[in-house]
Design an enzyme around this catalytic site. Structure first.
Site, PDB file in Angstrom:
ATOM      1  N   GLY A  16       0.802  -1.225   0.000  1.00  0.00           N
ATOM      2  CA  GLY A  16       0.000   0.000   0.000  1.00  0.00           C
ATOM      3  C   GLY A  16       0.827   1.263   0.000  1.00  0.00           C
ATOM      4  O   GLY A  16       0.364   2.318   0.443  1.00  0.00           O
ATOM      5  N   LYS A  48       7.740   9.183  -9.364  1.00  0.00           N
ATOM      6  CA  LYS A  48       7.928   7.734  -9.346  1.00  0.00           C
ATOM      7  C   LYS A  48       8.867   7.427 -10.504  1.00  0.00           C
ATOM      8  O   LYS A  48       8.481   7.570 -11.674  1.00  0.00           O
ATOM      9  CB  LYS A  48       6.592   7.010  -9.502  1.00  0.00           C
TER      10      LYS A  48
END
Length: 237
Positions: free
Chosen positions: A19, A42
Site C-alpha cells: 500500500g 515515481k
C-alpha cells in the site's frame, strides 16, 4: 542546479504490495491541503492496466490526483511499462531497455523546480522495497541515497511484518553509506480481522526498531489519522 539537498521524502516499502502508493498519496494530499505545492515522482512504474482503451498506471494516477492534478503525468513518471515485473524486466518484456539516466534526470527535474521556487516539497515513491531491483546493477536503495531524501517506510500490518521491517531498517543502515529513516507507517492492506498479529505489531515494532512509528493507517482511510510534521522529518540529517 541548486546543490543543496532537496526538501522532501522518499517513500519505500518493507515489501511489495504494502500500500505504498496509497500512503504516499495520503501524505501528498495532507501537504497539499496545508497549502504546499507537492512534486511527486515515481522513477518508473510497471503493471499498467487498460481502461477505456487507454493504458494507465494506477500509481501515477493516484499521485497525480493527490498532488492536486497540477503536474504533467510524464513528469511524475517518465517511464511506464506493461508487465507487473521489476521495471527493467518489464521493459525487456516489451523489447525495450530501462533508461537509468532518465531515472535520475527525472528527479533532477523536480529538484530544479524546487530550486526555482515552483515546488515546495518533493515526494518520491520507489518500487517495492529498498533492495527491489530497478536495473541490472541498480536498486531502489541506490536512488534513495543519490536523491538525498530521508526514508518513510510503509509496512503492511500483517503477520511477518516485524521481520520484513527490521530487515528494511538494517538495509537502510548498512547498504553502501546508508540512508536515514525518518519514520515508519503501519498500513492495513485488508479488512481481514482474523490476523491477530495486527493488534500487537505496532507495540512490538516500536520496541525493536530504532526508527519512530509515525502513524497507523486503517484500511480504506482517506487521510493520515495522526498529525505528522512532514517538513521536520524531511530536514533530518
Amino acid at each position: 542546479m541548486d546543490r543543496k539537498p532537496p526538501r522532501g521524502l522518499f517513500i519505500t516499502g518493507n515489501n511489495t504490495g504494502v500500500g505504498k502508493t496509497h500512503v504516499a498519496g495520503l501524505i501528498a494530499r495532507s501537504l497539499t491541503n496545508a497549502g504546499l505545492r507537492v512534486g511527486v515522482y515515481k522513477p518508473a512504474a510497471s503493471g499498467l492496466i487498460e481502461i477505456d482503451g487507454q493504458w494507465i498506471s494506477q500509481d501515477v494516477e493516484t499521485l497525480w490526483e493527490a498532488s492536486g492534478k497540477i503536474w504533467e503525468r510524464e513528469a511524475i513518471c517518465p517511464q511506464t511499462f506493461h508487465a507487473p515485473l521489476a521495471p527493467h524486466l518489464s521493459a525487456r518484456a516489451e523489447g525495450k531497455e530501462l533508461d537509468t539516466q532518465l531515472l535520475r534526470s527525472g528527479f533532477h527535474h523536480w529538484k530544479q523546480k524546487q530550486a526555482d521556487g515552483a515546488c515546495d516539497f518533493i515526494l518520491v515513491e520507489g518500487a517495492g522495497g529498498l533492495l527491489s531491483p530497478m536495473a541490472d546493477d541498480l536498486y531502489v536503495a541506490d536512488l534513495a541515497i543519490e536523491f538525498q531524501l530521508p526514508l518513510i517506510v510503509v509496512a503492511a500490518n500483517r503477520l511477518g511484518m516485524l521481520n520484513e521491517t527490521l530487515q528494511t531498517e538494517l538495509t537502510a543502515q548498512f547498504y553502501q553509506r546508508g540512508v536515514p529513516i525518518a519514520g515508519i507507517i503501519l498500513n492495513d492492506i485488508a479488512a481481514d480481522i482474523s490476523d491477530v498479529s495486527r493488534t500487537s505489531n505496532r507495540a512490538e515494532l516500536a520496541r525493536r526498531c530504532q526508527a519512530p512509528i509515525l502513524t497507523h493507517v486503517p484500511f480504506g482511510a482517506n487521510q493520515i489519522p495522526d498529525t505528522v510534521d512532514w517538513l521536520a522529518l524531511a530536514s533530518m540529517p
